[in-house]
Scaffold this motif. Sequence first.
Motif, short mmCIF file in Angstrom:
data_model
loop_
_atom_site.label_atom_id
_atom_site.label_comp_id
_atom_site.label_asym_id
_atom_site.label_seq_id
_atom_site.Cartn_x
_atom_site.Cartn_y
_atom_site.Cartn_z
N TYR A 3 0.83 -1.21 0.00
CA TYR A 3 0.00 0.00 0.00
C TYR A 3 0.87 1.26 0.00
CZ TYR A 3 -3.76 -3.26 1.13
OH TYR A 3 -4.65 -4.29 1.10
N TRP A 4 1.95 1.24 0.78
CA TRP A 4 2.86 2.39 0.82
C TRP A 4 3.55 2.58 -0.53
CZ3 TRP A 4 2.78 6.24 4.01
CH2 TRP A 4 2.29 6.06 5.31
N VAL A 5 3.95 1.50 -1.16
CA VAL A 5 4.60 1.60 -2.47
C VAL A 5 3.67 2.25 -3.48
CG1 VAL A 5 5.47 0.27 -4.43
CG2 VAL A 5 6.22 -0.30 -2.12
N ASN A 6 2.39 1.86 -3.46
CA ASN A 6 1.44 2.45 -4.40
C ASN A 6 1.21 3.93 -4.13
OD1 ASN A 6 -0.03 0.57 -6.45
ND2 ASN A 6 0.29 -0.71 -4.63
N ARG A 7 1.21 4.32 -2.86
CA ARG A 7 1.07 5.74 -2.54
C ARG A 7 2.27 6.53 -3.05
NH1 ARG A 7 -1.02 6.72 3.53
NH2 ARG A 7 -0.98 8.85 2.73
N PHE A 8 3.47 5.95 -2.88
CA PHE A 8 4.67 6.62 -3.40
C PHE A 8 4.63 6.69 -4.93
CE2 PHE A 8 6.85 5.49 0.71
CZ PHE A 8 7.10 6.80 1.09
N TYR A 59 0.57 -8.00 -8.35
CA TYR A 59 0.99 -7.98 -9.75
C TYR A 59 0.65 -6.65 -10.43
CZ TYR A 59 2.58 -12.75 -9.58
OH TYR A 59 3.30 -13.88 -9.27
N THR A 60 -0.41 -6.01 -10.01
CA THR A 60 -0.70 -4.67 -10.51
C THR A 60 0.39 -3.70 -10.07
OG1 THR A 60 -3.09 -5.07 -10.43
CG2 THR A 60 -2.37 -2.78 -10.50
N THR A 61 0.84 -3.84 -8.83
CA THR A 61 1.91 -2.99 -8.32
C THR A 61 3.21 -3.22 -9.07
OG1 THR A 61 0.91 -3.00 -6.12
CG2 THR A 61 3.21 -2.32 -6.27
N LEU A 62 3.53 -4.48 -9.36
CA LEU A 62 4.75 -4.78 -10.11
C LEU A 62 4.71 -4.14 -11.49
CD1 LEU A 62 5.32 -8.58 -9.30
CD2 LEU A 62 6.29 -6.57 -8.16
N MET A 68 6.92 2.98 -14.13
CA MET A 68 6.96 4.25 -13.42
C MET A 68 7.75 5.30 -14.21
SD MET A 68 9.62 3.07 -10.40
CE MET A 68 9.85 4.66 -9.63
N ASN A 69 7.39 6.56 -14.01
CA ASN A 69 8.03 7.64 -14.76
C ASN A 69 9.49 7.88 -14.38
OD1 ASN A 69 5.71 8.12 -16.25
ND2 ASN A 69 4.91 9.64 -14.83
N PRO A 70 9.81 8.00 -13.09
CA PRO A 70 11.23 8.20 -12.73
C PRO A 70 12.06 6.97 -13.10
CG PRO A 70 9.79 8.77 -10.89
CD PRO A 70 8.94 8.04 -11.90
N SER A 115 6.07 -13.17 -7.45
CA SER A 115 6.50 -11.81 -7.81
C SER A 115 7.14 -11.74 -9.20
CB SER A 115 7.48 -11.27 -6.76
OG SER A 115 6.88 -11.23 -5.49
N GLY A 116 6.64 -12.56 -10.11
CA GLY A 116 7.13 -12.51 -11.48
C GLY A 116 8.44 -13.24 -11.70
N SER A 117 8.91 -13.98 -10.69
CA SER A 117 10.23 -14.59 -10.80
C SER A 117 10.31 -15.65 -11.89
CB SER A 117 10.65 -15.20 -9.46
OG SER A 117 9.71 -16.16 -9.02
#
Length: 214
Positions: A3-8, A59-62, A68-70, A115-117
């Motif tokens: 959740y924190w990663v998505n907020r960032f 998986y949506t987060t991955l 991501m833009n940066p 995690s996509g491994s």
Amino acid sequence: MIYWVNRFLDYWNSNPAIKVCIWKGDGVSFCAGGDLVLWREPCERKDYESVDFMHTLVYTTLARIKNMNPIQISIWNGFVMGGGVGFSINSKIRIATDSSTFAMPETAVGYMPDSGSTVYFSRLRNNLGLYYALTGGKIIGRELYTLGLADYFVPSERLDELEKALAEVIDENVTLEKLKKVVEKYHDPKQEAIEHEAVISEAFGGKTLKEVFA
């Protein structure tokens, strides 16, 4: 953590002033793989709806991290395991060190490599990916660079110096090529033989799991 990663990610992607994100661990590890605990409780109570929700969220987060833009730089110092691998494997710059220990330990408790491994393990040479996926075997230090999982190898004692050098070139005009040139100054390109690679290649060379375990 998800959740924190998505907020960032929301913040980073909406702020054009943020050009680069350096991902590293707090202390001796990048990620120790403790996220597996998240799945245990709903599985034990057979709450499969929650399990499906968590899978979708992960998986949506991955996918969001990959796009991501940066520019994402990941410094794999210490343990790099579990979900942290998925969060960083698609970084534009992946840096291994002499203290890196990379693995997907969930296979030791009967869970699939997550995690996509399975994507990046499938690209490793000589059936090594199948070996790591089935056994949870560790990939240590320079081996990550040798196998192409890391783009660079930097001795851990030079990381502070590297980060300072990166900070000096990060501005509104920074590019991936500029960042790579900085990392290359600290990169040691020596490769390292993978222990028992020939044996692993033969033992895990079956076309099916039944053949591998025969």
